[in-house]
Scaffold this motif. Structure first.
Motif, PDB file in Angstrom:
ATOM      1  N   GLU A 227      45.477  35.146  48.484  1.00 32.90           N
ATOM      2  CA  GLU A 227      44.770  34.524  49.372  1.00 32.90           C
ATOM      3  C   GLU A 227      43.479  35.158  49.567  1.00 32.90           C
ATOM      4  N   VAL A 228      43.489  36.601  49.562  1.00 32.97           N
ATOM      5  CA  VAL A 228      42.195  37.330  49.676  1.00 32.97           C
ATOM      6  C   VAL A 228      41.546  37.403  48.459  1.00 32.97           C
ATOM      7  N   LEU A 229      42.214  37.588  47.258  1.00 33.51           N
ATOM      8  CA  LEU A 229      41.600  37.653  46.121  1.00 33.51           C
ATOM      9  C   LEU A 229      41.248  36.331  45.344  1.00 33.51           C
ATOM     10  N   LEU A 230      41.634  35.429  46.087  1.00 38.32           N
ATOM     11  CA  LEU A 230      41.013  33.863  45.633  1.00 38.32           C
ATOM     12  C   LEU A 230      39.817  33.692  46.155  1.00 38.32           C
ATOM     13  N   ARG A 231      39.365  34.389  47.482  1.00 39.79           N
ATOM     14  CA  ARG A 231      37.948  34.188  48.041  1.00 39.79           C
ATOM     15  C   ARG A 231      36.982  34.986  47.453  1.00 39.79           C
TER      16      ARG A 231
ATOM     17  N   ALA B 232      45.985  39.679  39.727  1.00 37.85           N
ATOM     18  CA  ALA B 232      44.591  39.397  39.362  1.00 37.85           C
ATOM     19  C   ALA B 232      44.980  38.617  38.015  1.00 37.85           C
ATOM     20  N   VAL B 233      45.934  39.172  37.203  1.00 37.02           N
ATOM     21  CA  VAL B 233      46.149  38.374  35.769  1.00 37.02           C
ATOM     22  C   VAL B 233      47.458  37.607  36.045  1.00 37.02           C
ATOM     23  N   ASP B 234      47.982  37.246  36.902  1.00 36.53           N
ATOM     24  CA  ASP B 234      49.232  36.313  37.024  1.00 36.53           C
ATOM     25  C   ASP B 234      48.565  35.080  36.478  1.00 36.53           C
ATOM     26  N   PRO B 235      49.221  34.371  35.573  1.00 42.14           N
ATOM     27  CA  PRO B 235      48.536  33.044  35.213  1.00 42.14           C
ATOM     28  C   PRO B 235      48.382  31.954  36.283  1.00 42.14           C
ATOM     29  N   LYS B 236      49.549  31.845  37.148  1.00 38.62           N
ATOM     30  CA  LYS B 236      49.465  30.978  38.420  1.00 38.62           C
ATOM     31  C   LYS B 236      48.206  31.141  39.267  1.00 38.62           C
ATOM     32  N   PHE B 237      48.068  32.418  39.394  1.00 41.24           N
ATOM     33  CA  PHE B 237      46.927  32.909  40.428  1.00 41.24           C
ATOM     34  C   PHE B 237      45.563  32.488  39.749  1.00 41.24           C
ATOM     35  N   THR B 238      45.454  32.743  38.479  1.00 40.39           N
ATOM     36  CA  THR B 238      43.970  32.650  37.680  1.00 40.39           C
ATOM     37  C   THR B 238      43.608  31.027  37.583  1.00 40.39           C
ATOM     38  N   ALA B 239      44.648  30.237  37.368  1.00 38.73           N
ATOM     39  CA  ALA B 239      44.523  28.899  37.521  1.00 38.73           C
ATOM     40  C   ALA B 239      44.249  28.554  38.719  1.00 38.73           C
ATOM     41  N   ARG B 240      44.461  29.077  39.797  1.00 38.61           N
ATOM     42  CA  ARG B 240      44.153  28.612  41.338  1.00 38.61           C
ATOM     43  C   ARG B 240      42.914  29.059  41.452  1.00 38.61           C
ATOM     44  N   PHE B 241      42.387  30.324  41.098  1.00 42.95           N
ATOM     45  CA  PHE B 241      41.121  30.699  41.361  1.00 42.95           C
ATOM     46  C   PHE B 241      40.207  30.119  40.339  1.00 42.95           C
ATOM     47  N   ARG B 242      40.196  29.545  39.342  1.00 44.91           N
ATOM     48  CA  ARG B 242      39.217  28.567  38.565  1.00 44.91           C
ATOM     49  C   ARG B 242      39.176  27.424  39.279  1.00 44.91           C
TER      50      ARG B 242
ATOM     51  N   SER C  21      31.015  30.903  31.503  1.00 49.34           N
ATOM     52  CA  SER C  21      32.421  31.228  31.361  1.00 49.34           C
ATOM     53  C   SER C  21      32.981  31.969  32.675  1.00 49.34           C
ATOM     54  N   LEU C  22      34.285  31.454  33.103  1.00 49.26           N
ATOM     55  CA  LEU C  22      35.016  32.077  34.271  1.00 49.26           C
ATOM     56  C   LEU C  22      36.096  32.750  33.702  1.00 49.26           C
ATOM     57  N   TYR C  23      36.216  34.144  33.880  1.00 43.52           N
ATOM     58  CA  TYR C  23      37.560  34.791  33.263  1.00 43.52           C
ATOM     59  C   TYR C  23      38.144  35.830  34.034  1.00 43.52           C
ATOM     60  N   THR C  24      39.230  36.238  33.641  1.00 42.62           N
ATOM     61  CA  THR C  24      39.844  37.207  34.481  1.00 42.62           C
ATOM     62  C   THR C  24      39.870  38.567  33.716  1.00 42.62           C
TER      63      THR C  24
END
Length: 382
Positions: free
Chosen positions: A27-31, A53-63, A368-371
């Protein structure tokens, strides 16, 4: 019965389950901001942070949380090479040599984190992901070897909640348009990576414009329709749903090369910017109740009213002002004034200086938005 009702009304809802430490971290990294250095720097804190930060579920939420990806810079052809010009300051500035394509092919466009180039010698189009270095070549239809070619690449994923800009594993589409010889009438062809095939040639009965070149023009995607300039005559329109190609007549004032650009109007419709010292005119395509479309002048701004530009006395002779490109996501225009390149926000009419250069060429915005997992070969100036 009364006591039972009171107890039910006064009962408290069950408390939510406690958050795990990793859930709080996500939740912190998302913001954090979606800038290039944000997640890579966060992932360098410790192994636990990197795993999040590299977890695919998190990166999808981040985007999904941040939506449109940031503008990293512009690609342009220079000295028979495709070069990258960054626009962000450190620590988000991407070193240009990291994204230079070092190709003598013709640059056709950028969209959704991909770059499309046309390799004339090999009769192929090349799709590049500059962040990961991934490339894919596709042979073009034989008819395209005989004309002036332009094109566009875009992500094919139209699923609900999908966010473009970091969708590197998604299928993609390519649309090529070219001026057929000898009559120079435009044709289009559509490619899908899902089927790995080109469709049939799509013609239009457009009048002969007298000048046939449409190569190098940046495409604009509004809704599900692509637009390019068609010489000085008008605008090519390719409807992705209907697979149809049409020509729209443009308003007067487009008779000077690079003094105009296609933009998206504030209400999400087709628009035009025409630069004519001392003014910038903004036009909009309107459809009336009878279904007739016309161009309407919706805004005029004097050049000296744009915050951040050099004072009028420092902008030397008339004709030294040129439009080099347009970033659709941020609604920003790239403006060349007497050796200086500015980026102008078209709603606020505020600008900032990017670089000084006497080299004038079309610029294609790269967003581009990348991780950290996407850019192992990309080194930022931290």
């Amino acid at each position: 019965m009364t006591c039972r009702r009171r107890r039910r009304r006064g009962s408290l809802p069950a408390p939510p389950p406690p958050l795990e430490d990793d859930d709080i971290l996500r939740e912190v990294l998302l913001r954090i901001p979606p800038q290039p250095s944000s997640l890579p720097r966060a992932s360098a804190v410790c192994k636990r942070w990197r795993c999040a930060a590299v977890d695919p579920k998190f990166t999808a939420r981040f985007r999904a949380h941040h939506g449109k990806p940031p503008l990293l810079g512009f690609f342009q052809c220079r000295d028979d090479d495709i070069m990258f010009a960054p626009v962000l300051a450190a620590p988000d500035r991407v070193p240009p040599e990291r994204l230079d394509l070092h190709s003598e092919a013709h640059l056709l466009g950028c969209r959704h984190g991909r770059v499309l180039v046309f390799d004339v010698s090999r009769a192929e189009v090349l799709m590049c992901d500059p962040i990961t270095g991934e490339q894919r070549r596709v042979a073009i239809p034989p008819e395209f070897k005989t004309g002036h070619v332009n094109g566009a690449v875009l992500c094919a994923d139209r699923g609900q909640g999908h966010v473009h800009g970091g969708c590197r594993s998604s299928p993609f589409k390519v649309v090529l348009v070219f001026m057929r010889s000898p009559d120079h009438r435009p044709l289009a062809c559509f490619y899908s990576s899902e089927t790995d095939t080109w469709g049939h040639l799509i013609p239009t009965e457009a009048p002969h414009p007298g000048s046939a070149c449409c190569g190098g023009a940046q495409s604009i995607l509004i809704g599900n329709v692509l637009y390019w300039f068609y010489a000085i005559y008008g605008i090519l329109q390719f409807d992705l749903d209907r697979q149809s190609l049409d020509v729209i007549e443009a308003p007067l004032g487009m008779n000077v090369p690079r003094n105009h650009d296609i933009v998206q109007a504030e209400d999400g419709t087709l628009g035009l910017t025409i630069l004519s010292q001392p003014n910038i005119q903004m036009w909009q395509r309107k459809v009336n109740c009878q279904g007739v479309a016309t161009w309407v002048l919706w805004k005029t701004t004097e050049m000296h009213g744009i915050l951040g530009l050099s004072p009028p006395t420092e902008v030397v002779k008339r004709g030294a002002e040129l439009i080099l490109g347009y970033d659709q996501d941020a609604n920003e225009m790239l403006l060349h004034l007497d050796g200086t390149v500015y980026i102008v926000q078209l709603k606020s009419m505020q600008s900032r200086k990017l670089w000084e250069s006497d080299h004038v060429t079309a610029c294609h915005s790269f967003n581009s938005l990348y991780t950290p997992g996407d850019c192992s070969s990309l080194v930022l100036i931290l």
